[in-house]
Design an enzyme around this catalytic site. Structure first.
Site, PDB file in Angstrom:
ATOM      1  N   ASP A  33       4.104  -8.510   1.158  1.00  0.00           N
ATOM      2  CA  ASP A  33       4.351  -8.640  -0.285  1.00  0.00           C
ATOM      3  C   ASP A  33       4.350  -7.261  -0.938  1.00  0.00           C
ATOM      4  O   ASP A  33       3.460  -6.448  -0.702  1.00  0.00           O
ATOM      5  CB  ASP A  33       3.245  -9.520  -0.894  1.00  0.00           C
ATOM      6  CG  ASP A  33       3.513  -9.933  -2.321  1.00  0.00           C
ATOM      7  OD1 ASP A  33       4.080  -9.128  -3.089  1.00  0.00           O
ATOM      8  OD2 ASP A  33       3.140 -11.054  -2.689  1.00  0.00           O
TER       9      ASP A  33
ATOM     10  N   HIS B 199       7.372 -12.728  -2.861  1.00  0.00           N
ATOM     11  CA  HIS B 199       6.280 -12.881  -3.818  1.00  0.00           C
ATOM     12  C   HIS B 199       6.280 -14.311  -4.344  1.00  0.00           C
ATOM     13  O   HIS B 199       7.290 -14.804  -4.832  1.00  0.00           O
ATOM     14  CB  HIS B 199       6.502 -11.892  -4.967  1.00  0.00           C
ATOM     15  CG  HIS B 199       5.330 -11.713  -5.865  1.00  0.00           C
ATOM     16  ND1 HIS B 199       4.089 -11.320  -5.416  1.00  0.00           N
ATOM     17  CD2 HIS B 199       5.204 -11.874  -7.217  1.00  0.00           C
ATOM     18  CE1 HIS B 199       3.261 -11.228  -6.449  1.00  0.00           C
ATOM     19  NE2 HIS B 199       3.915 -11.564  -7.539  1.00  0.00           N
TER      20      HIS B 199
ATOM     21  N   SER C   9       0.424 -14.431  -8.401  1.00  0.00           N
ATOM     22  CA  SER C   9       0.445 -13.027  -8.807  1.00  0.00           C
ATOM     23  C   SER C   9      -0.745 -12.726  -9.731  1.00  0.00           C
ATOM     24  O   SER C   9      -1.888 -12.963  -9.346  1.00  0.00           O
ATOM     25  CB  SER C   9       1.792 -12.698  -9.452  1.00  0.00           C
ATOM     26  OG  SER C   9       1.977 -11.319  -9.603  1.00  0.00           O
TER      27      SER C   9
END
Length: 521
Positions: free
Chosen positions: A454, A483, A229
């Site tokens: 995502d 994710h 991320s």
């Protein structure tokens, strides 16, 4: 005639502002050069000092044989001999033979504002996805600057921050918008009052410099890094600033590194992707109506959501769960497939008459003072980094126009996301120009892993990083949207991540993988 007018205008008054812009860019570059020199000085000191590894403090909740320590870094890299802060780090040694060891693998879970200290627990818990890699690498986690145990910042009293119910993020009127704007401005003021000294230095480039100092303190010539991320953006900036210090770099679930996206546009793009994945989940719930009894079409399940929202807005569930708290809980489903079943089950229980199950799941625990402090700290760091990394629109009309337009088609997260980021519109500290992420001499092949659907980091970000990092390889998990792909069992992905970390080899071409197993109710 029109062209001549434009040329004349360009050569007249606006030229002064153009020169001012160049001066600002030049100052930014000079500042980065000074900071890079400061980072080299700090890394040299850290290499000499190393890390004094000891048993972790009991209240950190990290099992033995994980060890903890500290790495000292400058608050301001332009002043490497000025004020210093300490970063918390931890590690667990590799599990293989001495000959198998390849160094340390450093991890960042995202955020910004996430702690990486739980990373070594993957070894103590014998996580099967990481058995091969842990034979070769020490697993190293850290709290980034401002996070957790690393000179933590704060913007508001934690108990006040988690108090519920909060105002419905979807405004019914201009008056509602004015209240939310006031709350965002007050939050920005609170950050300045409580953490003002740290704020100008809470940037991704500074965290990347911290990462290089940690590398040096670990005694590593080159960095092995796994970023998820926001951690992918940290890795992308590190790879740009320190290309010849990279050995292996895995970017999992990629933040779009384009300067034009960091961070205002990235959040608008996120609103669209969240709606897409939210719809995926609603469709799955409908297909499993025999289990959840929430409707056998997506439209029916969506109507159940609107009814729940309206009910909680009129009379918050348990007195504490309103629309804001519902979004906070339900958004975990579009984030992670692993949350599809638990969230649907709690919702189903509510519709069947068990309101308390939903209250217990969605309401804050005011008695958990340590957890609430961590939650507030994470939000403070998120805000501080995103507000400092880039220049945000200052004119409310820009925010109002963009979010009103998006909400019409993508209502699930748009206004909630807008209010979360709005403190950046009135931010008191300097807002910088993002680093231009690009391939520089010495950067080895980078491995990029991304689910095509995502929600938190839309797929376009992986394509953009792949384009910018020449020689990188992209593994796409098709028809999937969870994710953090490296944390999911999918041999097509897992085997390639292992191969890359253990050998440095990547496929000759980008790879498309079938999705991991769908959740089963």
């Amino acid at each position: 005639m029109i062209a001549a007018t434009l040329i004349a205008g360009a050569l007249a008054a606006p030229a002064a502002s153009a020169y001012e812009g160049r001066d600002r860019d030049r100052d930014e570059v000079r500042g980065q050069e000074r900071q890079q020199i400061g980072a080299a000085i700090a890394a040299t000191r850290a290499a000499e000092a190393g890390v004094d590894w000891k048993d972790c403090p009991t209240d950190w909740g990290l099992p033995k044989p994980i060890q903890c320590g500290w790495v000292t870094v400058p608050l301001d890299y332009a002043k490497p001999f000025g004020k210093q802060i300490k970063l918390a780090v931890d590690r667990i040694g590799h599990t293989g033979t001495p000959e198998e060891r390849q160094g340390a693998l450093v991890y960042n879970p995202g955020g910004p504002g996430g702690s990486g200290l739980r990373f070594p627990v993957r070894v103590t818990a014998k996580n099967p996805l990481w058995v091969k890699t842990s034979k070769a690498y020490d697993f190293v986690g850290f709290d980034p600057r401002g996070v957790g145990h690393s000179a933590p910042i704060s913007c508001i009293d934690p108990q006040e921050f988690v108090k519920a119910p909060k105002m419905d993020p979807v405004p019914d009127s201009e008056a509602d918008k004015r209240v939310q704007r006031g709350l965002a401005a007050a939050y920005a003021d609170g950050c300045a009052e409580r953490s003002g000294e740290m704020l100008p230095h809470m940037t991704t480039p500074n965290t990347a410099r911290d990462l290089d100092v940690i590398r040096a303190a670990l005694g590593e010539e080159k960095l092995n890094f796994l970023g998820v991320s926001y951690g992918t953006y940290l890795g992308a900036v590190y790879g740009t600033l320190f290309p010849d210090h990279v050995r292996r770099l895995v970017a999992d679930s990629v933040v779009n590194p384009s300067r034009e996206k960091i961070w205002y546009q990235a959040n608008l793009d996120q609103d669209v992707a969240f709606q897409t994945r939210w719809n995926d989940w609603l469709t799955w719930v409908a297909k499993n109506d025999a289990v959840f009894h929430l409707g056998d079409t997506r439209a029916e399940v969506e109507e159940q959501w609107r009814t729940l929202r309206a009910t909680a807005k009129k009379d918050p569930l348990g007195g504490v769960v309103g629309p804001a708290e519902l979004i906070g809980y339900f958004q975990s489903a579009p984030y992670y497939d692993s949350r599809w079943v638990p969230v649907a089950r709690v919702w189903s229980q509510y519709v069947a008459g068990n309101t308390q199950a939903l209250v217990d799941a969605a309401a804050p625990d005011l008695s958990d003072t340590a957890g609430n402090a961590s939650t507030e700290n994470g939000n403070a760091v998120y805000t501080a980094v995103e507000c400092a990394d880039a220049k945000w629109p200052r004119d409310w009309r820009t925010w109002d126009r963009d979010n009103t337009r998006l909400h019409q088609k993508y209502p699930f997260l748009t206004w909630s996301n807008a209010w979360m980021n709005l403190p950046c519109a009135t931010w008191k500290s300097k807002q910088h120009t993002p680093v231009e992420v690009t391939t520089r001499k010495g950067l080895p092949p980078v491995l990029i892993v991304q689910a095509a659907r995502d929600a938190a980091t839309p797929y376009e970000g992986a394509l953009e990083l792949h384009k910018r990092f020449k020689g990188s390889r992209l593994i796409t998990e098709e028809n999937a949207g969870s994710h953090g792909v490296t944390g999911i069992a999918n041999p097509c992905v897992n085997d390639r991540v292992d191969t890359y970390l253990l050998t440095g080899e990547v496929d000759r071409k980008n790879v498309s993988c079938a999705p991991h197993a769908a959740p089963k109710p």
